[in-house]
Design a protein around this motif. Sequence first.
Motif, PDB file in Angstrom:
ATOM      1  N   THR A  45      28.200 -74.518   9.018  1.00 49.93           N
ATOM      2  CA  THR A  45      29.067 -75.218   8.696  1.00 49.93           C
ATOM      3  C   THR A  45      28.435 -76.677   9.006  1.00 49.93           C
ATOM      4  OG1 THR A  45      31.554 -74.325   8.595  1.00 49.93           O
ATOM      5  CG2 THR A  45      31.371 -76.281   9.099  1.00 49.93           C
ATOM      6  N   ASP A  89      28.961 -66.162  16.763  1.00 50.51           N
ATOM      7  CA  ASP A  89      30.303 -67.395  17.275  1.00 50.51           C
ATOM      8  C   ASP A  89      30.569 -67.103  18.915  1.00 50.51           C
ATOM      9  OD1 ASP A  89      30.747 -69.441  15.252  1.00 50.51           O
ATOM     10  OD2 ASP A  89      31.798 -67.253  13.653  1.00 50.51           O
ATOM     11  N   GLU A 101      33.669 -69.539   7.450  1.00 51.87           N
ATOM     12  CA  GLU A 101      33.366 -70.803   7.088  1.00 51.87           C
ATOM     13  C   GLU A 101      34.128 -71.739   6.869  1.00 51.87           C
ATOM     14  OE1 GLU A 101      30.316 -71.636   8.756  1.00 51.87           O
ATOM     15  OE2 GLU A 101      29.760 -69.414   8.534  1.00 51.87           O
ATOM     16  N   GLY A 125      36.742 -69.790  12.345  1.00 51.26           N
ATOM     17  CA  GLY A 125      35.440 -68.527  11.793  1.00 51.26           C
ATOM     18  C   GLY A 125      35.944 -67.383  11.950  1.00 51.26           C
ATOM     19  N   VAL A 173      36.275 -74.728  17.410  1.00 53.28           N
ATOM     20  CA  VAL A 173      35.378 -74.614  16.213  1.00 53.28           C
ATOM     21  C   VAL A 173      35.382 -73.566  16.337  1.00 53.28           C
ATOM     22  CG1 VAL A 173      33.455 -75.720  14.501  1.00 53.28           C
ATOM     23  CG2 VAL A 173      35.310 -77.036  15.816  1.00 53.28           C
ATOM     24  N   ALA A 174      34.331 -73.214  17.066  1.00 52.19           N
ATOM     25  CA  ALA A 174      33.759 -71.305  17.029  1.00 52.19           C
ATOM     26  C   ALA A 174      34.437 -70.157  16.667  1.00 52.19           C
ATOM     27  CB  ALA A 174      32.433 -71.670  17.947  1.00 52.19           C
ATOM     28  N   HIS A 228      35.397 -72.624  10.054  1.00 55.60           N
ATOM     29  CA  HIS A 228      35.043 -73.438  11.108  1.00 55.60           C
ATOM     30  C   HIS A 228      35.472 -75.107  11.229  1.00 55.60           C
ATOM     31  CE1 HIS A 228      33.001 -70.862  13.290  1.00 55.60           C
ATOM     32  NE2 HIS A 228      32.198 -69.729  12.372  1.00 55.60           N
TER      33      HIS A 228
END
Length: 457
Positions: free
Chosen positions: A85, A154, A59, A103, A99-100, A62
């Motif tokens: 998050t 994700d 997390e 993680g 962003v995905a 992310h």
Amino acid sequence: MSIDSSSPFSWQFNLGRIPVVVDPSFWLATAMFATLGSRSWQAMLSWVAVVFVSILVHELGHALMAMSLGCDVAGIRLYMGGGLTYHDRALSRWREVAVAAAGPFTGFLFGGLMLAVNIFIPPKSEMGMILLRDLLWVNFGWGIINLMPVPPLDGGHIMQGVLGPKRQRLALWVGVLTSGAVVALALNFGSFFIVFMFGMFGYQCWQALQVTRDIKPLEPVKVAEIEPDALARGWQALRSGNESEASRLGHLALSAAKPGEESNAARDLLAWVALADGNARYALSHLEKVDPPQAARPYSLAVAYEAAGLPERALPHALAALEKEPTEAVAALAVRLLVKAQRLDEAERITREFAWKTPAKRDALMADVAVARGDFGGAALLHASAFEAAGRAEDAYQAARNHARAGQVGLASEWLKRALEAGYDDLETLAQEPALAEVRAAPEIAERLAQRKQGAA
């Protein structure tokens, strides 16, 4: 699920400036998962620790990527099934993909680090081997599973971002088919937990297919034709209290706007819609996208920063706004922020020099300055003057409160009676004000308050 909706048994702490909440369900689900194998209690504790650290690292991947793209991270929540998050704004399609992806790839880096440590410092005990095995499985095994193209994993989010808003149904069909294939494979190997998990994911994708439609964006010219004067009508809707309609018209105006002045005006409207909804951070995200940055309306920035709990950042914008649009609302905001900053001489000067429409507003603000200086008796007289000019029950209440703070109980009692007679109805605030404790205890006031509470009930 929200970062603010934690149970009373949640564990809360900060990693730097990122709040973290760990729900009790996280520990329960992790411990239950450990019982699927024949583990000693030491191995079970080791497993729970490994999952906690690994998912938190995931997390953080992310969160750090979102922060690098200009977002404020509201927090991380670990709960049954994994983690979430929260960041404060919507990002562009490819930034959401980044962003995905951050993680699971952060998990791979962490797993690689553990492998490197194993090379130089190999474990010498059985527990050490178990710990290393669990670290590698969670960070590599779960990471690979998490990259499968199945929402809400994700990998599913990455696929949805790559396919774009025009192909969301295709992304869901891929999720259904992939889940079905994984379920069949897991049944063959007798892995019933995987069967349950991907069966649930597949069902969720199938349900989403029933309501999801691919987005077909309107051309800017068509938008303008469908909603003429969208910006002006949006402001009208906002002033009438219809925030949802104002938001719709603001987004239409933004989609049809030319870069520069038109786009900036639409963002200013959307910022005020967000403020009306109580979302100061979303308002700031709109204002920060104004191009060039100095074209953002100072008053909007000042209000948004104050609403976000950043009065020190709001003050310079409020003073700039006072130069550009010297309205009563702007002047009152500037004075309020100057008082918070303890710049009391400036606050008093602006209050005295500004051309207020009524003396009541001036006197109420002068009273705020007096309170900041500790002159409660003077503040009470100014609130009394404001009440005589405008008849606002709030001014009478503040006169009573400040008389009480100055030790003038008799005057406080008289002004509290006047406040109640004028319709003051915030009985909860009145009941909690420590300065008025003696006044509330007086028989006549206590009787009036009891009657008012009965009437409200």
